[in-house]
Scaffold this motif. Sequence first.
Motif, PDB file in Angstrom:
ATOM      1  N   ASN A 181      13.262 -22.879  79.863  1.00 29.64           N
ATOM      2  CA  ASN A 181      13.290 -22.834  78.392  1.00 29.64           C
ATOM      3  C   ASN A 181      14.269 -21.760  77.917  1.00 29.64           C
ATOM      4  O   ASN A 181      14.232 -21.356  76.767  1.00 29.64           O
ATOM      5  CB  ASN A 181      11.886 -22.635  77.821  1.00 29.64           C
ATOM      6  CG  ASN A 181      11.216 -21.406  78.405  1.00 29.64           C
ATOM      7  OD1 ASN A 181      11.871 -20.476  78.841  1.00 29.64           O
ATOM      8  ND2 ASN A 181       9.896 -21.392  78.407  1.00 29.64           N
ATOM      9  N   GLY A 183       9.555 -16.637  77.634  1.00 23.73           N
ATOM     10  CA  GLY A 183       8.712 -17.030  76.507  1.00 23.73           C
ATOM     11  C   GLY A 183       7.541 -16.084  76.279  1.00 23.73           C
ATOM     12  O   GLY A 183       7.347 -15.560  75.184  1.00 23.73           O
ATOM     13  N   CYS A 210       4.378 -18.152  80.516  1.00 20.66           N
ATOM     14  CA  CYS A 210       3.697 -19.313  79.919  1.00 20.66           C
ATOM     15  C   CYS A 210       3.641 -20.448  80.928  1.00 20.66           C
ATOM     16  O   CYS A 210       2.607 -21.113  81.077  1.00 20.66           O
ATOM     17  CB  CYS A 210       4.425 -19.767  78.658  1.00 20.66           C
ATOM     18  SG  CYS A 210       4.539 -18.502  77.396  1.00 20.66           S
ATOM     19  N   TRP A 229      -0.683 -22.570  74.924  1.00 23.11           N
ATOM     20  CA  TRP A 229       0.698 -22.845  74.526  1.00 23.11           C
ATOM     21  C   TRP A 229       0.862 -23.094  73.025  1.00 23.11           C
ATOM     22  O   TRP A 229      -0.021 -23.641  72.368  1.00 23.11           O
ATOM     23  CB  TRP A 229       1.240 -24.036  75.324  1.00 23.11           C
ATOM     24  CG  TRP A 229       1.246 -23.747  76.810  1.00 23.11           C
ATOM     25  CD1 TRP A 229       1.575 -22.567  77.404  1.00 23.11           C
ATOM     26  CD2 TRP A 229       0.885 -24.635  77.878  1.00 23.11           C
ATOM     27  NE1 TRP A 229       1.459 -22.659  78.772  1.00 23.11           N
ATOM     28  CE2 TRP A 229       1.044 -23.919  79.095  1.00 23.11           C
ATOM     29  CE3 TRP A 229       0.472 -25.960  77.925  1.00 23.11           C
ATOM     30  CZ2 TRP A 229       0.787 -24.489  80.332  1.00 23.11           C
ATOM     31  CZ3 TRP A 229       0.214 -26.524  79.170  1.00 23.11           C
ATOM     32  CH2 TRP A 229       0.382 -25.798  80.349  1.00 23.11           C
ATOM     33  N   CYS A 230       2.038 -22.734  72.502  1.00 24.84           N
ATOM     34  CA  CYS A 230       2.342 -22.895  71.073  1.00 24.84           C
ATOM     35  C   CYS A 230       2.525 -24.383  70.725  1.00 24.84           C
ATOM     36  O   CYS A 230       2.918 -25.177  71.587  1.00 24.84           O
ATOM     37  CB  CYS A 230       3.666 -22.230  70.708  1.00 24.84           C
ATOM     38  SG  CYS A 230       3.891 -20.565  71.291  1.00 24.84           S
ATOM     39  N   CYS A 263      11.047 -24.378  73.854  1.00 25.85           N
ATOM     40  CA  CYS A 263      10.218 -23.209  73.554  1.00 25.85           C
ATOM     41  C   CYS A 263      10.581 -22.853  72.115  1.00 25.85           C
ATOM     42  O   CYS A 263      11.470 -22.033  71.876  1.00 25.85           O
ATOM     43  CB  CYS A 263      10.532 -22.055  74.492  1.00 25.85           C
ATOM     44  SG  CYS A 263       9.791 -20.493  73.980  1.00 25.85           S
ATOM     45  N   PRO A 264       9.929 -23.526  71.143  1.00 27.63           N
ATOM     46  CA  PRO A 264      10.306 -23.283  69.746  1.00 27.63           C
ATOM     47  C   PRO A 264      10.175 -21.808  69.365  1.00 27.63           C
ATOM     48  O   PRO A 264      10.997 -21.278  68.630  1.00 27.63           O
ATOM     49  CB  PRO A 264       9.344 -24.153  68.945  1.00 27.63           C
ATOM     50  CG  PRO A 264       8.406 -24.785  69.899  1.00 27.63           C
ATOM     51  CD  PRO A 264       8.896 -24.561  71.293  1.00 27.63           C
ATOM     52  N   THR A 265       9.169 -21.144  69.925  1.00 26.94           N
ATOM     53  CA  THR A 265       8.894 -19.756  69.545  1.00 26.94           C
ATOM     54  C   THR A 265       9.992 -18.801  70.019  1.00 26.94           C
ATOM     55  O   THR A 265      10.485 -17.979  69.246  1.00 26.94           O
ATOM     56  CB  THR A 265       7.535 -19.335  70.155  1.00 26.94           C
ATOM     57  OG1 THR A 265       6.576 -20.292  69.735  1.00 26.94           O
ATOM     58  CG2 THR A 265       7.113 -17.952  69.725  1.00 26.94           C
ATOM     59  N   CYS A 276       5.559 -26.743  72.179  1.00 26.41           N
ATOM     60  CA  CYS A 276       6.005 -26.280  73.506  1.00 26.41           C
ATOM     61  C   CYS A 276       6.088 -27.485  74.449  1.00 26.41           C
ATOM     62  O   CYS A 276       5.275 -28.403  74.365  1.00 26.41           O
ATOM     63  CB  CYS A 276       4.979 -25.284  74.047  1.00 26.41           C
ATOM     64  SG  CYS A 276       5.397 -24.684  75.699  1.00 26.41           S
TER      65      CYS A 276
END
Length: 290
Positions: free
Chosen positions: A138, A142, A68, A33-34, A217-219, A37
């Motif tokens: 999210n 993702g 994810c 995970w980023c 989910c920032p990405t 997250c």
Amino acid sequence: MSAKGAGNEGKIETVEGHPLDHILRQDRLPHIWCPGCGLGSAMTCFAQAIERVDIPLKKQVLLSGIGCTGRIAGYVNVDSYHTTHGRAIPFATGLKIANPELCVTVFSGDGDLFAIGGNHFLHAARRNVDINVICVNNFNYGMTGGQQGPTTPVEAKTTTTRYGSFEHPFNLPYLAAAIGAVYVSRWTTLHCRHLEKSMEKALQKKGFTFIEIVSPCPTGFGRPNKLGEGLEELRYYREKSVIKNDASWDEMDLHMRGEEPIVVGDFLDTEKPTYLELEEQMLRKRGFMK
Ligand SMILES: Cc1ncc(C[n+]2csc(CCOP(=O)(O)OP(=O)(O)O)c2C)c(N)n1
Ligand code: SF4
């Protein structure tokens, strides 16, 4: 980890273990995970909950589809299945019917559960199959690059809605309650204690339970929609969340912008016969079972 404080500058503090280590499959770590997250927090809450309830870990089964969120089934150290995209619920239904002693939980993403898997969700809830469904929402796909999904709010930017989404999204608690779930709640990843309690309740409750977890989910979603990194999104949850257990269903729409609140709470807790109970009743009535 460096320990700060009087006399400790520069010293290295080693951490030998964590009380929940045995619940994770250490050989699968580090996770994919980023940074920022929400999935780690969601998984930690679940780990606490399965440890606390009075159901042996050996009797617990965890399933997920793809994405994810779907990775959670591979990281948690109970019997688990990473099924094909959208198929965790029929897999869970089969397991529960074949072995009613199991405590079966599906933990998956909004795209997995409500796009490709939507029809399975509807029918398992309608039948009141005794399984728990936990959805990490999210608001986008993702893992595959941040595409629009069935929960993407109107106006939200995703890689496939460059000018803003113009589809009406699902209101997941409303949907779950309308089609027959017996327990419905929603929390954000900021509400870890509430979320753990809800998970404990769902694991112990007979019937189809549903928990939605609003998660950063920032990405895929946070940055394009000016919610920022994970921590900033948690701040946003703190400012906008309202705990309202008796909220009306349409109040639970999620807009994720402007002044609109994020309504969270334990929205429904009711009783009705499960799929297996009704089957047994029917078989007894017709004389096929003593
Ligand atoms: C049959 C099939 N179609 C498409 C895919 C590609 N795919 C992988 S993950 C995913 C979406 C996951 O989104 P979501 O469930 O919201 O999970 P997240 O990654 O956001 O946690 C898709 C479409 C696939 N694996 N299988
Ligand atoms: S893409 Fe989003 S959901 Fe997937 S790991 Fe990164 S932050 Fe988490």
